[in-house]
Design a protein around this motif. Structure first.
Motif, mmCIF file in Angstrom:
data_model
loop_
_atom_site.group_PDB
_atom_site.id
_atom_site.type_symbol
_atom_site.label_atom_id
_atom_site.label_comp_id
_atom_site.label_asym_id
_atom_site.label_seq_id
_atom_site.Cartn_x
_atom_site.Cartn_y
_atom_site.Cartn_z
ATOM 1 N N LYS A 77 7.593 -1.740 -2.474
ATOM 2 C CA LYS A 77 6.587 -1.000 -1.714
ATOM 3 C C LYS A 77 5.185 -1.553 -1.969
ATOM 4 N N GLU A 81 2.883 -3.442 0.852
ATOM 5 C CA GLU A 81 1.562 -2.878 1.143
ATOM 6 C C GLU A 81 0.459 -3.915 0.941
ATOM 7 N N GLU A 85 -1.824 -5.219 4.065
ATOM 8 C CA GLU A 85 -3.270 -4.988 4.032
ATOM 9 C C GLU A 85 -4.051 -6.293 4.127
#
Length: 179
Positions: A77, A81, A85
């Protein structure tokens, strides 16, 4: 840098061990990786056509390698992420590759490699199939990622302007030989 057919892509595929070689050694950070399998080398490769899985969403394309390297849970995760981003692709995670622009496809291909945290990334003419607006965008992104992540990028290209903009050092290849 070199003309079409000079051996640029062949060089990357040999470094990746997708193509066998008869002699010599390949070192990465002072470590001989010559006999290691492609997945054990700590390398990632991004082709000019992106080579995304057409039946998987952007998110599943990014996560694909993590599953095969046994990375899951919170680590998975966090990594996903981070690349989402940094590559600004959060808004396209549920789309299929067939519904992406050229620049979006390149970002996803980069994310799929970066999420694995390779020691080096091999780039096979990553800008050549993009229109000029996306070329500039991805070129700037590559430079930013290189500076931020401190990962070695080995890029082959036939475009001298790209090489001058991105490279810290360069070599010319012709007929399979580094000149």
């Amino acid at each position: 840098i070199g003309p079409t057919g000079s051996g640029k892509s062949l060089l990357l595929e040999t470094i990746m061990r997708l193509i066998p070689f008869k002699s010599g050694k390949i070192y990465l950070n002072d470590r001989d990786i010559s006999l290691l399998s492609p997945e054990a080398r700590g390398l990632g490769i991004v082709y000019q056509d992106c080579a995304l899985f057409p039946h998987l969403t952007v998110e599943k394309n990014i996560e694909y390698g993590l599953k095969h390297h046994g990375v899951g849970g919170k680590v998975k995760k966090k990594r996903v992420e981070f690349v989402v981003e940094n590559l600004n692709i959060g808004h396209i995670l549920h789309r299929l590759p067939g519904n992406l622009s050229g620049g979006e496809k390149q970002r996803v291909a980069l994310a799929r490699v970066l999420v694995l945290r390779p020691q080096a990334i091999l780039l096979d003419e990553p800008l050549s199939s993009l229109d000029p607006v996306f070329q500039e965008e991805i070129r700037d992104l590559l430079k930013k990622l290189h500076q931020k992540l401190k990962i070695t990028f080995l890029m082959v290209s036939h475009n001298f302007t790209e090489v001058l903009y991105l490279a810290e050092s360069a070599a010319i290849i012709h007929n399979g030989e580094i000149l």
